[in-house]
Write an enzyme that holds these catalytic residues in place. Structure first.
Site, PDB file in Angstrom:
ATOM      1  N   ASP A   4       0.843  -1.193   0.000  1.00  0.00           N
ATOM      2  CA  ASP A   4       0.000   0.000   0.000  1.00  0.00           C
ATOM      3  C   ASP A   4       0.884   1.251   0.000  1.00  0.00           C
ATOM      4  OD1 ASP A   4      -3.212   0.546   0.919  1.00  0.00           O
ATOM      5  OD2 ASP A   4      -1.799   2.212   1.138  1.00  0.00           O
ATOM      6  N   HIS A  16     -10.389  -4.719  -3.452  1.00  0.00           N
ATOM      7  CA  HIS A  16      -9.062  -4.995  -2.904  1.00  0.00           C
ATOM      8  C   HIS A  16      -9.184  -5.454  -1.467  1.00  0.00           C
ATOM      9  CE1 HIS A  16     -10.020  -0.723  -2.453  1.00  0.00           C
ATOM     10  NE2 HIS A  16      -9.387  -0.749  -1.304  1.00  0.00           N
TER      11      HIS A  16
HETATM   12  P1  AMP Z   1      -9.726   1.815   0.383  1.00  0.00           P
HETATM   13  O1  AMP Z   1      -9.936   2.991   1.287  1.00  0.00           O
HETATM   14  O2  AMP Z   1     -10.118   0.527   1.012  1.00  0.00           O
HETATM   15  O3  AMP Z   1     -10.354   2.038  -0.979  1.00  0.00           O
HETATM   16  O4  AMP Z   1      -8.166   1.706   0.201  1.00  0.00           O
HETATM   17  C1  AMP Z   1      -7.459   2.052  -0.957  1.00  0.00           C
HETATM   18  C2  AMP Z   1      -6.007   1.902  -0.620  1.00  0.00           C
HETATM   19  O5  AMP Z   1      -5.268   1.960  -1.809  1.00  0.00           O
HETATM   20  C3  AMP Z   1      -5.462   2.980   0.309  1.00  0.00           C
HETATM   21  O6  AMP Z   1      -4.914   2.360   1.461  1.00  0.00           O
HETATM   22  C4  AMP Z   1      -4.393   3.671  -0.537  1.00  0.00           C
HETATM   23  O7  AMP Z   1      -3.284   4.065   0.225  1.00  0.00           O
HETATM   24  C5  AMP Z   1      -4.045   2.593  -1.543  1.00  0.00           C
HETATM   25  N1  AMP Z   1      -3.551   3.048  -2.836  1.00  0.00           N
HETATM   26  C6  AMP Z   1      -4.106   3.957  -3.664  1.00  0.00           C
HETATM   27  N2  AMP Z   1      -3.390   4.077  -4.791  1.00  0.00           N
HETATM   28  C7  AMP Z   1      -2.358   3.192  -4.676  1.00  0.00           C
HETATM   29  C8  AMP Z   1      -1.270   2.830  -5.513  1.00  0.00           C
HETATM   30  N3  AMP Z   1      -1.057   3.398  -6.703  1.00  0.00           N
HETATM   31  N4  AMP Z   1      -0.392   1.895  -5.060  1.00  0.00           N
HETATM   32  C9  AMP Z   1      -0.570   1.320  -3.852  1.00  0.00           C
HETATM   33  N5  AMP Z   1      -1.581   1.613  -3.031  1.00  0.00           N
HETATM   34  C10 AMP Z   1      -2.468   2.540  -3.424  1.00  0.00           C
END
Ligand code: AMP
Ligand code: ZN
Length: 113
Positions: free
Chosen positions: A30, A99
């Site tokens: 993440d 995810h």
């Molecule tokens: P959610 O709030 O469950 O939708 O979590 C989305 C997660 O994706 C968050 O913890 C972000 O930090 C992570 N995230 C967003 N863009 C990326 C990326 N390009 N690479 C890795 N993690 C990401």
């Protein structure tokens, strides 16, 4: 080309150092870790959230669940870990591609915020 960031990661349009990858899923760190270990497991198939899971996705979702504990073991999460699937607005889902968060290497509070 998809405008979904996680589809781009799954398709390698965005270079990512995968923690685990096979034909159906990819796991990566993440961007904003909330624990010493915080990785995301995604299906390469685009499902906007758990709400889009259908009968035809049962094999894929079962595959993810089985791989999660293998990934957790590989990451040394032998003292426990949490798997989180934020779904929809109230859960603060920010990326609209299903995810599974795997969080570990610290004591996680309960109930969650
Ligand atoms: P959610 O709030 O469950 O939708 O979590 C989305 C997660 O994706 C968050 O913890 C972000 O930090 C992570 N995230 C967003 N863009 C990326 C990326 N390009 N690479 C890795 N993690 C990401
Ligand atoms: Zn997607």
């Amino acid at each position: 080309m998809s405008d979904c960031i996680f589809c781009m990661i799954g398709d390698h349009e965005i270079p990512t150092k995968a923690v685990y990858e096979d034909e159906q899923i990819i796991c990566f760190h993440d961007l904003e870790p909330q624990a010493p270990v915080h990785v995301l497991v995604i299906p390469k198939k685009h499902l906007a959230s758990l709400d889009e899971a259908r009968e035809e996705d049962k094999e894929l979702l079962g595959h993810i669940m089985v791989k999660i504990h293998e990934i957790a073991a590989d990451l040394g999460l032998d003292n426990g870990y949490r798997v989180v699937i934020n779904t929809g607005e109230d859960a603060f889902q920010t990326v609209k591609h299903l995810h599974f968060h795997i969080l570990g290497k610290r004591k996680l509070t309960w109930p969650p915020g």
